[in-house]
Design a protein around this motif. Structure first.
Motif, PDB file in Angstrom:
ATOM      1  N   ALA A 150       0.911  -1.091   0.061  1.00  0.00           N
ATOM      2  CA  ALA A 150       0.144   0.000  -0.039  1.00  0.00           C
ATOM      3  C   ALA A 150       0.922   1.335  -0.108  1.00  0.00           C
ATOM      4  N   CYS A 151       0.450   2.323  -0.680  1.00  0.00           N
ATOM      5  CA  CYS A 151       1.221   3.515  -0.777  1.00  0.00           C
ATOM      6  C   CYS A 151       0.179   4.713  -0.948  1.00  0.00           C
ATOM      7  N   ASN A 152       0.345   5.795  -0.520  1.00  0.00           N
ATOM      8  CA  ASN A 152      -0.191   6.906  -0.842  1.00  0.00           C
ATOM      9  C   ASN A 152       0.107   7.793  -1.900  1.00  0.00           C
ATOM     10  N   LEU A 153       1.088   7.519  -2.453  1.00  0.00           N
ATOM     11  CA  LEU A 153       1.508   8.076  -3.659  1.00  0.00           C
ATOM     12  C   LEU A 153       1.668   7.108  -4.771  1.00  0.00           C
ATOM     13  N   THR A 154       1.784   7.784  -6.072  1.00  0.00           N
ATOM     14  CA  THR A 154       2.210   7.302  -7.368  1.00  0.00           C
ATOM     15  C   THR A 154       3.431   7.618  -7.732  1.00  0.00           C
ATOM     16  N   CYS A 155       4.497   7.256  -7.681  1.00  0.00           N
ATOM     17  CA  CYS A 155       5.873   7.741  -8.206  1.00  0.00           C
ATOM     18  C   CYS A 155       5.741   7.221  -9.639  1.00  0.00           C
ATOM     19  N   GLU A 156       6.396   7.962 -10.550  1.00  0.00           N
ATOM     20  CA  GLU A 156       6.850   7.309 -11.824  1.00  0.00           C
ATOM     21  C   GLU A 156       8.064   6.392 -11.583  1.00  0.00           C
ATOM     22  N   GLY A 157       7.741   5.071 -12.093  1.00  0.00           N
ATOM     23  CA  GLY A 157       8.768   4.365 -11.934  1.00  0.00           C
ATOM     24  C   GLY A 157       8.754   3.245 -10.697  1.00  0.00           C
ATOM     25  N   CYS A 158       7.877   3.554  -9.896  1.00  0.00           N
ATOM     26  CA  CYS A 158       7.618   2.710  -8.684  1.00  0.00           C
ATOM     27  C   CYS A 158       7.300   1.159  -9.313  1.00  0.00           C
ATOM     28  N   TYR A 159       7.764   0.116  -8.639  1.00  0.00           N
ATOM     29  CA  TYR A 159       7.392  -1.170  -9.063  1.00  0.00           C
ATOM     30  C   TYR A 159       6.696  -2.108  -8.289  1.00  0.00           C
TER      31      TYR A 159
ATOM     32  N   PRO B 104       2.493  -2.784  -6.814  1.00  0.00           N
ATOM     33  CA  PRO B 104       1.506  -2.992  -7.300  1.00  0.00           C
ATOM     34  C   PRO B 104       0.396  -1.981  -6.610  1.00  0.00           C
ATOM     35  N   HIS B 105       0.678  -1.630  -5.537  1.00  0.00           N
ATOM     36  CA  HIS B 105      -0.132  -0.543  -4.690  1.00  0.00           C
ATOM     37  C   HIS B 105      -1.408  -1.372  -4.348  1.00  0.00           C
ATOM     38  N   LYS B 106      -1.446  -2.439  -3.920  1.00  0.00           N
ATOM     39  CA  LYS B 106      -2.511  -3.177  -3.162  1.00  0.00           C
ATOM     40  C   LYS B 106      -2.376  -2.898  -1.679  1.00  0.00           C
TER      41      LYS B 106
HETATM   42  S1  SF4 Z   1       8.326   4.664  -4.853  1.00  0.00           S
HETATM   43 FE1  SF4 Z   1       6.446   3.549  -4.816  1.00  0.00          FE
HETATM   44  S2  SF4 Z   1       6.187   2.945  -2.642  1.00  0.00           S
HETATM   45 FE2  SF4 Z   1       7.727   4.683  -2.725  1.00  0.00          FE
HETATM   46  S3  SF4 Z   1       6.609   6.357  -2.208  1.00  0.00           S
HETATM   47 FE3  SF4 Z   1       6.597   6.317  -4.433  1.00  0.00          FE
HETATM   48  S4  SF4 Z   1       4.815   5.070  -5.111  1.00  0.00           S
HETATM   49 FE4  SF4 Z   1       4.977   5.023  -2.979  1.00  0.00          FE
END
Ligand code: SF4
Length: 230
Positions: free
Chosen positions: A36-45, A47-49
């Motif tokens: 789980a995460c409260n952001l969506t970074c470009e390049g994050c691997y 799945p944000h479940k």
């Molecule tokens: S890299 Fe992924 S897990 Fe880390 S803050 Fe960004 S979206 Fe969230």
């Protein structure tokens, strides 16, 4: 010298400390406790479940680290680990087992009260991930230097509580390569409260070009795999 008289000492990699690091001896182990995460970074691997690991699963992971590795610190990652509702207990568990607990977080869910609880649980430090690949609601920075005010807010917050390290992560791409100096110079001005700054090169799979990709001997579409993994 006769080796029969002076045999070479037997080396046990698990008894090494720090350099040279090996598979069994890492300065830092990496524990992911949630997607789980409260952001969506470009390049994050990730799945944000929302699939937080249970305390038992985390305890089992720690058993594996204890058995297979020799580490000084345990980096707690995700997702964003502050999204885990039992983050304070997790930090305590890691601290009780003898590792220095380091929280890798984007900081969005950090509050003064949570910081106090984490300190009490024994957290050794934080690595705040802040950069312009993120769309944050607490900073509208368009270039890396404009995020320094937000970085300072977290550095001061940690310093005011005291006794914990404070570091920052920044993803660097071709677009932001020339901005590395802006955080570097800022960090150098505040060595008392900014302990480390880490630059991570942006990576993404190469989806085009004269390359064929195979998995178990079968040709696969890298572009399709990448899309499915999002
Ligand atoms: S890299 Fe992924 S897990 Fe880390 S803050 Fe960004 S979206 Fe969230």
């Amino acid at each position: 010298m006769n080796p029969a008289v002076n045999p070479a000492p037997e080396l046990n990699p698990r008894s090494f400390y720090r350099l040279p690091w090996s598979l069994t001896d890492n300065g830092i182990s990496w524990l992911e406790i949630t997607d789980a995460c409260n952001l969506t970074c470009e390049g994050c691997y990730r799945p944000h479940k929302v699939n937080h690991k249970t305390l038992q699963q985390i305890s089992d992971d720690l058993d594996v680290f204890k058995r297979e590795r020799k580490s000084d610190c345990m980096s707690i990652a995700g997702g964003d680990p502050l999204m885990h509702p039992q983050i304070v207990e997790i930090v305590k568990m890691i601290n009780d087992r003898g590792w220095k607990a380091i929280l890798n977080t984007n900081g969005l869910a950090m509050t003064r009260d949570l910081l106090k609880q984490l300190k009490k649980a024994g957290v050794a430090g934080f690595t705040f991930h802040i950069d312009t690949t993120q769309v944050r609601k607490d900073s509208r920075a368009k270039v890396e230097g404009e995020h320094n005010e937000l970085r300072m807010k977290f550095a001061e917050m940690v310093a005011e509580e005291g006794g914990m390290a404070c570091s920052f992560n920044q993803t660097v791409s071709w677009d932001t390569l020339d901005q590395v100096k802006d955080t570097f110079i800022w960090a150098r001005k505040h060595p008392d409260i900014v302990n480390t700054i880490v630059y991570i090169l942006f990576r993404s799979p190469r989806l085009t070009g004269d390359f064929d990709f195979y998995a178990n001997g079968t040709k696969v579409s890298m572009a399709e795999s990448y899309e499915n993994s999002k």
